[in-house]
Design an enzyme around this catalytic site. Structure first.
Site, short mmCIF file in Angstrom:
data_model
loop_
_atom_site.label_atom_id
_atom_site.label_comp_id
_atom_site.label_asym_id
_atom_site.label_seq_id
_atom_site.Cartn_x
_atom_site.Cartn_y
_atom_site.Cartn_z
N GLU A 127 0.83 -1.21 0.00
CA GLU A 127 0.00 0.00 0.00
C GLU A 127 0.86 1.25 0.00
OE1 GLU A 127 -3.09 -0.40 -1.19
OE2 GLU A 127 -3.52 -1.71 0.51
N SER A 153 -24.84 7.50 -16.62
CA SER A 153 -24.62 6.33 -15.79
C SER A 153 -25.90 5.97 -15.07
CB SER A 153 -23.52 6.60 -14.77
OG SER A 153 -24.04 7.38 -13.72
N GLY A 159 -16.86 4.42 -3.74
CA GLY A 159 -16.35 5.00 -2.49
C GLY A 159 -15.95 3.97 -1.45
N GLY A 198 -13.28 2.04 -1.67
CA GLY A 198 -11.86 1.75 -1.75
C GLY A 198 -11.57 0.52 -2.60
N ASP A 245 -4.21 0.45 -9.45
CA ASP A 245 -5.61 0.08 -9.62
C ASP A 245 -5.92 -0.28 -11.08
OD1 ASP A 245 -5.56 0.92 -7.01
OD2 ASP A 245 -6.56 2.82 -7.40
N TYR A 263 -4.04 11.70 1.15
CA TYR A 263 -3.31 10.90 0.15
C TYR A 263 -2.17 11.73 -0.46
CZ TYR A 263 -2.46 7.75 -3.78
OH TYR A 263 -1.86 6.88 -4.68
C1 GLA Z 1 -5.24 4.28 -4.18
C2 GLA Z 1 -4.46 4.71 -5.43
C3 GLA Z 1 -3.39 3.68 -5.78
C4 GLA Z 1 -2.52 3.35 -4.57
C5 GLA Z 1 -3.38 3.05 -3.34
C6 GLA Z 1 -2.56 2.89 -2.10
O1 GLA Z 1 -5.97 3.14 -4.45
O2 GLA Z 1 -5.33 4.86 -6.51
O3 GLA Z 1 -2.62 4.15 -6.85
O4 GLA Z 1 -1.61 4.38 -4.32
O5 GLA Z 1 -4.34 4.06 -3.10
O6 GLA Z 1 -1.78 1.76 -2.19
#
Ligand code: GLA
Length: 384
Positions: A35, A69, A124, A126, A174, A226
């Site tokens: 992460e 959407s 939302g 994650g 992602d 972030y």
């Molecule tokens: C989000 C971001 C990813 C990564 C994660 C943390 O999901 O989109 O690129 O940085 O957080 O690992």
């Protein structure tokens, strides 16, 4: 809302007056481990989940994008690709429009499109519902305009859309998971070389399940924590005189502790130790299978909670209560500050773990979490 492909086709017709040329699907992801390592040129180990976003699409002769959407009240957002600049589109439409914009910026012959999006990936939570939208649109445009990009390059297009059109300074994890995932496997990605390897993750065969505990605490990556974590990592790398934190090993931490302020040092320590954990997890998965990585999930969570400080009371409770009820290992997954935790659980313990988490949340007075199992699925592709 979740529509069948037939319903999506009908709805597309209702909103745009014609049938789509096809439907493309792209999954969300969970990250097994690794992460906040992606933007530090490090290692990640996500997998594509068995919940996808569908996009019904057709091309237009002009350069207008119309996008709608099933999660936005029937609105149709209209954007003009000619003259469009980074940051011009706001709200959720920035993800799909951003992808077409990024393809054009990279010199590909992309025109306007009509797009209707339906997401089974909870928004939302994650689980990268945004990357799923980007990747579904990317594979649709790649095929309909005969762009010919392979998955790893489409991932960069999605990342550029997110960084520049949406304004979220996220890494490559992602989109890579959503595009490159394979059933029964996790995607081991080296974010510097962009090389990937599929690592078998035979959960069910080993009597295991991976539970997602969506805390329903929302998070936003375009602002706040972030971006601050990303900056701290850049400062850490700068002071240590390396291009990225990827270039530090645990042996460098002692020197780092002398050169960095306490907070920056702990941010750096998380990234350095997390990179090691990802590599260890891959070795353990190959040698012994998924059960063996459980302790690494726990230590990853502690590192995120105490060193990187991206957890929150709900995520900590999800981890602690699932572990207390017999989950083998658990951690928050994704960017943090909310979203979901994952718990590696024996199949026979799923109900007990789920019930314990619900009870703990109720006792703490937190919003009821949503708990479900996910398994590694195939990445983005044409659906029909
Ligand atoms: C989000 C971001 C990813 C990564 C994660 C943390 O999901 O989109 O690129 O940085 O957080 O690992």
């Amino acid at each position: 809302m979740t529509l069948t492909p037939e319903m999506l086709t009908e709805e597309f017709h209702r909103r745009f007056g014609q049938r789509p040329e096809g439907i493309w699907a792209a999954p969300g992801r969970v990250n097994v481990i690794g992460e906040h390592t992606d933007y530090n040129d490090g290692f990640v180990l996500p997998f594509a989940i068995d919940r996808a976003t569908l996009v019904a699409a057709s091309v237009r002769e002009d350069s207008t994008v119309r996008v709608s959407s099933t999660f936005s009240d029937g609105d149709v957002v209209v954007a003009e690709l000619d003259g469009l600049a980074a940051g011009d589109v706001e709200g959720w439409a920035a993800y799909p429009v951003g992808v077409l914009w990024a393809l054009r910026e990279a010199g590909h012959p992309v025109r306007g499109m009509d797009l209707l999006i339906d997401s089974q990936v909870p928004v939302g939570a994650g689980l990268s519902s945004s990357a799923a939208i980007e990747c579904a649109v990317a594979v649709a445009a790649n095929e309909l305009f005969a762009v010919g990009l392979a998955g790893p390059d489409l991932a960069l297009i999605g990342q550029r859309a997110e960084n520049e059109m949406v304004g979220a300074p996220t890494g490559l994890m992602d989109q890579s998971a959503s595009l490159l995932g394979k059933k029964g496997h996790a995607v081991f990605l080296d974010c510097r070389s962009r090389e990937t390897e599929l690592v078998p993750l035979p959960l069910q065969d080993e009597g295991l399940a991976l539970l997602v505990i969506d805390t329903r605490v929302s998070h936003a990556h375009a602002t706040g924590g972030y971006a601050a974590r990303r900056r701290a990592c850049e400062v850490g790398a700068d002071v240590m005189g390396v291009p990225a934190l990827r270039d530090l090993s645990e042996a460098d931490l002692e020197e780092a502790s002398g050169l960095l302020d306490d907070e920056t040092f702990r941010r750096v320590r998380h990234v350095v130790t997390e990179n090691t954990r990802v590599q260890e997890a891959v070795e353990l998965l190959r040698a012994e299978g998924p059960r063996a990585i459980a302790p690494l999930l726990d230590s990853s969570h502690v590192s995120m909670r105490d060193d990187f400080e991206i957890s929150c009371p709900e995520l900590d409770l999800a981890v602690d209560s699932s572990r207390g009820a017999g989950a083998l290992g658990a951690r928050m997954t994704g960017g943090g500050f909310g979203g979901s935790a994952i718990a590696l659980t024996q199949i026979e313990d799923i109900e007990r773990v789920g019930a314990a988490v619900l009870e703990a949340f109720a006792e703490a007075g937190f919003t009821e979490p949503v708990i479900f199992a996910v398994s590694p699925a195939d990445g983005a592709a044409r659906f029909s």
